[in-house]
Write a protein that holds these residues in place. Sequence first.
Motif, PDB file in Angstrom:
ATOM      1  N   VAL A   8       0.862  -1.186   0.000  1.00  0.00           N
ATOM      2  CA  VAL A   8       0.000   0.000   0.000  1.00  0.00           C
ATOM      3  C   VAL A   8       0.895   1.233   0.000  1.00  0.00           C
ATOM      4  CG1 VAL A   8      -1.974  -1.081   1.152  1.00  0.00           C
ATOM      5  CG2 VAL A   8      -0.163   0.001   2.531  1.00  0.00           C
ATOM      6  N   THR A   9       0.331   2.351  -0.395  1.00  0.00           N
ATOM      7  CA  THR A   9       1.093   3.603  -0.432  1.00  0.00           C
ATOM      8  C   THR A   9       1.169   4.227   0.953  1.00  0.00           C
ATOM      9  OG1 THR A   9      -0.922   4.821  -1.000  1.00  0.00           O
ATOM     10  CG2 THR A   9       0.502   4.113  -2.833  1.00  0.00           C
ATOM     11  N   GLY A  10       2.235   4.998   1.160  1.00  0.00           N
ATOM     12  CA  GLY A  10       2.379   5.836   2.341  1.00  0.00           C
ATOM     13  C   GLY A  10       2.446   7.289   1.913  1.00  0.00           C
ATOM     14  N   ASN A  11       2.625   8.183   2.862  1.00  0.00           N
ATOM     15  CA  ASN A  11       2.656   9.603   2.527  1.00  0.00           C
ATOM     16  C   ASN A  11       3.837   9.970   1.642  1.00  0.00           C
ATOM     17  OD1 ASN A  11       3.763   8.894   5.237  1.00  0.00           O
ATOM     18  ND2 ASN A  11       4.612  10.968   5.148  1.00  0.00           N
ATOM     19  N   HIS A  12       4.991   9.294   1.828  1.00  0.00           N
ATOM     20  CA  HIS A  12       6.177   9.679   1.061  1.00  0.00           C
ATOM     21  C   HIS A  12       6.066   9.315  -0.417  1.00  0.00           C
ATOM     22  CE1 HIS A  12       9.320  11.344   3.783  1.00  0.00           C
ATOM     23  NE2 HIS A  12       8.465  10.887   4.687  1.00  0.00           N
ATOM     24  N   GLU A  13       5.293   8.299  -0.765  1.00  0.00           N
ATOM     25  CA  GLU A  13       5.103   8.003  -2.185  1.00  0.00           C
ATOM     26  C   GLU A  13       4.541   9.217  -2.923  1.00  0.00           C
ATOM     27  OE1 GLU A  13       6.249   4.283  -0.883  1.00  0.00           O
ATOM     28  OE2 GLU A  13       4.481   5.258  -0.051  1.00  0.00           O
ATOM     29  N   PHE A  14       3.684   9.974  -2.230  1.00  0.00           N
ATOM     30  CA  PHE A  14       3.002  11.097  -2.873  1.00  0.00           C
ATOM     31  C   PHE A  14       3.777  12.407  -2.764  1.00  0.00           C
ATOM     32  CE2 PHE A  14      -0.328   7.982  -2.173  1.00  0.00           C
ATOM     33  CZ  PHE A  14      -0.958   7.977  -3.410  1.00  0.00           C
ATOM     34  N   TYR A  15       4.930  12.398  -2.095  1.00  0.00           N
ATOM     35  CA  TYR A  15       5.797  13.574  -2.127  1.00  0.00           C
ATOM     36  C   TYR A  15       6.567  13.649  -3.442  1.00  0.00           C
ATOM     37  CZ  TYR A  15       4.988  13.886   2.924  1.00  0.00           C
ATOM     38  OH  TYR A  15       4.417  13.999   4.169  1.00  0.00           O
ATOM     39  N   GLY A  16       6.562  12.544  -4.185  1.00  0.00           N
ATOM     40  CA  GLY A  16       7.225  12.493  -5.480  1.00  0.00           C
ATOM     41  C   GLY A  16       6.255  11.994  -6.532  1.00  0.00           C
ATOM     42  N   ASP A  17       6.775  11.313  -7.537  1.00  0.00           N
ATOM     43  CA  ASP A  17       5.974  10.783  -8.637  1.00  0.00           C
ATOM     44  C   ASP A  17       5.460   9.404  -8.244  1.00  0.00           C
ATOM     45  OD1 ASP A  17       4.910   9.816 -10.972  1.00  0.00           O
ATOM     46  OD2 ASP A  17       6.677  10.196 -12.213  1.00  0.00           O
ATOM     47  N   ALA A  18       4.285   9.380  -7.617  1.00  0.00           N
ATOM     48  CA  ALA A  18       3.753   8.129  -7.074  1.00  0.00           C
ATOM     49  C   ALA A  18       3.489   7.103  -8.170  1.00  0.00           C
ATOM     50  CB  ALA A  18       2.473   8.404  -6.290  1.00  0.00           C
ATOM     51  N   ASP A  19       2.988   7.545  -9.329  1.00  0.00           N
ATOM     52  CA  ASP A  19       2.668   6.599 -10.389  1.00  0.00           C
ATOM     53  C   ASP A  19       3.912   5.847 -10.867  1.00  0.00           C
ATOM     54  OD1 ASP A  19       0.000   7.263 -10.300  1.00  0.00           O
ATOM     55  OD2 ASP A  19       0.146   8.758 -11.904  1.00  0.00           O
TER      56      ASP A  19
END
Length: 372
Positions: free
Chosen positions: A211-222
């Motif tokens: 699953v994703t965490g907050n840090h994945e979305f600080y960059g290019d999550a896709d």
Amino acid sequence: MFSIILNVIGSLFHFYVAHRLHRVPLVRKSVPARAWWIGAVALWLFYLWGVHLGDEAIDWRWYPGQFAMTWLGILFLMTLCLLAADLLTGFGFWWRARAPRFLAVGAVAGALVSGFAIFQAVRAPAVSEYEVALKNLPANLDGMVLVAVTDLHLGAQRRSGWMAGRVGQINALKPDAVLMVGDQVENEPLGEPELADVLRGLQAPRGVWAVTGNHEFYGDADTTIAEFAAGGVRWLRNEQVELAPGLVLAGIDDIGRDMRGGSDYLGGLETVAPGANTANAAATILLCHIPATRIVEGAAARGVGLMLSGHTHGGQIWPFNFLVERRFPRYMGEYRVGDMALVVSRGAGGWGPRMRLWQPGEIVKLTLRAAR
């Protein structure tokens, strides 16, 4: 604003430590005051430059950036030890003759504690083992082994080579499934072709899930998601799958963005949780990176049997664990919430300073037991 506050605090720590260290007799005799303060100012400027560069880029900028973050951690621990010496002597107003010796003891203690904190951060994560009685688990699944790993923070500090070591540790535990519970990367995608081969080395007959965490979305999550998917990792984004007959694995997307924005963040839970208990309900495991109280209690109310989280790092550097606990009361280890077990991992990696004090990194081994 956060970076400004951090720079101000770091600067205060820096000059306090510099001033008190120069009161230590050996230092005072060995280094003239002019040379000492020129060096202290030069080091301070280098620290500020490193903070500005950051420690995320996987090139030469990592070195000054990582120095700055680790130096901040060292300054914090040195300040604690030197301040204890100063308070003991009233900043030299009593026990005047012994005050410099107390400062020397504080300086040595600060250096030793800082060194130990760095050692705890760079060593391999420990393995923490739990046996969890899981409601509605079929008897034939009693003894199933899951390995959960969270907060890897792959990036400039930890790359594919470091991850290969963790794959070896995980495989040695002979897991039926591997669960990655968010913050797989520091911010940006790792960008190393070797990562996919390393991840494909994970040996788990029932799959590797994330699953994703907050840090994945600080960059290019896709792109991050695609990098891990290329290595055989399957992502659960407000989804559930049947891990085995009678056992459901559910995962919700990071809730950090909604928490920061003041939005409702229960939507993912409402999508994947089974709802009210029934006699024929499957045993359910929920992956959610952040152990927010509303999510934890909501999951327990909806019949989840086991919830796995990370995010807190166990505070990472003592005494920050006390502050983390105020934000997340269930911040490290195993808890019972009604009929649900909650396990919050300290994480295998770390954030910021390459330091961990009394809160070493961990990989979690879970042995499932059929509740009786």
